[in-house]
Scaffold this active site. Structure first.
Site, PDB file in Angstrom:
ATOM      1  NE  ARG A   1       6.002  -3.269   5.460  1.00  0.00           N
ATOM      2  CZ  ARG A   1       4.695  -3.054   5.458  1.00  0.00           C
ATOM      3  NH1 ARG A   1       4.042  -2.925   4.329  1.00  0.00           N
ATOM      4  NH2 ARG A   1       4.039  -2.980   6.594  1.00  0.00           N
TER       5      ARG A   1
ATOM      6  NE  ARG B   1       5.691  -0.688   9.725  1.00  0.00           N
ATOM      7  CZ  ARG B   1       4.384  -0.521   9.582  1.00  0.00           C
ATOM      8  NH1 ARG B   1       3.835   0.618   9.904  1.00  0.00           N
ATOM      9  NH2 ARG B   1       3.638  -1.478   9.115  1.00  0.00           N
TER      10      ARG B   1
ATOM     11  NE  ARG C   1       0.847  -5.545  11.258  1.00  0.00           N
ATOM     12  CZ  ARG C   1       1.534  -4.998  10.263  1.00  0.00           C
ATOM     13  NH1 ARG C   1       2.677  -5.502   9.893  1.00  0.00           N
ATOM     14  NH2 ARG C   1       1.075  -3.939   9.647  1.00  0.00           N
TER      15      ARG C   1
ATOM     16  CE  LYS D   1      -2.446  -0.682   3.722  1.00  0.00           C
ATOM     17  NZ  LYS D   1      -1.899  -1.976   4.188  1.00  0.00           N
TER      18      LYS D   1
ATOM     19  NE  ARG E   1      -4.396  -0.289  10.171  1.00  0.00           N
ATOM     20  CZ  ARG E   1      -3.195  -0.163  10.698  1.00  0.00           C
ATOM     21  NH1 ARG E   1      -3.034  -0.279  11.986  1.00  0.00           N
ATOM     22  NH2 ARG E   1      -2.160   0.068   9.932  1.00  0.00           N
TER      23      ARG E   1
END
Ligand SMILES: [Zn+2]
Length: 210
Positions: A122, A155, A166, A13, A88
């Site tokens: 990431r 992160r 998640r 995203k 969310r």
């Protein structure tokens, strides 16, 4: 265009938000970043948020929406904005509808096993919010932000042990939002491809921006 980017963690995203931001010349807004900035700057809402977090509580939706309301009153959003990471939940989607009108919601769809593969690479810049990937979008210099030169980090959320959790939360709490927007004729679905550039093409095609 007032746009929401929806998708599981690791769907890309952030990367697509950057593409769309340039393409449409509108800002990409992350509520996580807004919250961090407000707390750092010690604004009224930032102080309130800090109190919740200090007590181990979640920052209430209303507070986040108030932060967003402030951000959306700035003139760079006159032609629209891209929301990344919010809403969310359906409750947040309903709250959001009270402060602005959303034109399109793009759901970026990627299978769970592909997500797991992607997330380990990431990297993010905590200073300017840019995102990178060791394979798909490497920074010019390892672990250094191309935009601002800050050292990149991984992160906590991207660590493998938290990813499955998640994804479960995404499927149970966030995915129902798709139905919320589908019923309002605002849902657009793009399927994530192996190559980021192919995903971008798909995103632009689905949004009618080719
Ligand atoms: Zn940076």
């Amino acid at each position: 265009m007032n746009l929401i980017l929806l998708g599981p963690p690791g769907a890309g995203k952030g990367t697509q938000a950057e593409v769309l931001q340039k393409r449409l010349n509108i800002p990409s807004i992350s509520t996580g970043m807004l919250l961090r900035n407000a707390m750092e700057q010690g604004t009224q809402l930032g102080k309130e948020a800090k109190e919740y977090i200090a007590k181990g509580n979640l920052v209430p939706d209303v507070l986040v929406v108030n932060l967003l309301r402030e951000r959306l009153s700035q003139s760079d959003t006159n032609n629209g904005f891209i929301l990344d990471g919010f809403p969310r939940t359906c409750a947040q989607a309903e709250l959001l509808d009270t402060i602005c009108s959303i034109d399109k919601v793009l759901s970026l769809e990627v299978k769970d096993e592909e997500i797991l593969k992607r997330l380990s690479g990431r990297r993010v810049c905590n200073r300017c919010g840019a995102s990178y990937h060791t394979i798909y979008k490497p920074p010019k210099q390892d672990m250094v932000c191309d935009n601002c030169g800050a050292v990149l980090s991984i992160r906590e959320d991207d660590k493998e042990e938290t990813v499955l959790n998640r994804l479960t939360v995404y499927h149970s709490q966030t995915e129902p939002i798709k139905e919320y927007y589908r019923l309002r004729g605002k849902l657009y679905i793009a399927y994530g491809q192996e190559e980021v550039s192919d995903t971008t093409k798909e995103v632009l095609r689905v949004l009618g921006l080719e």
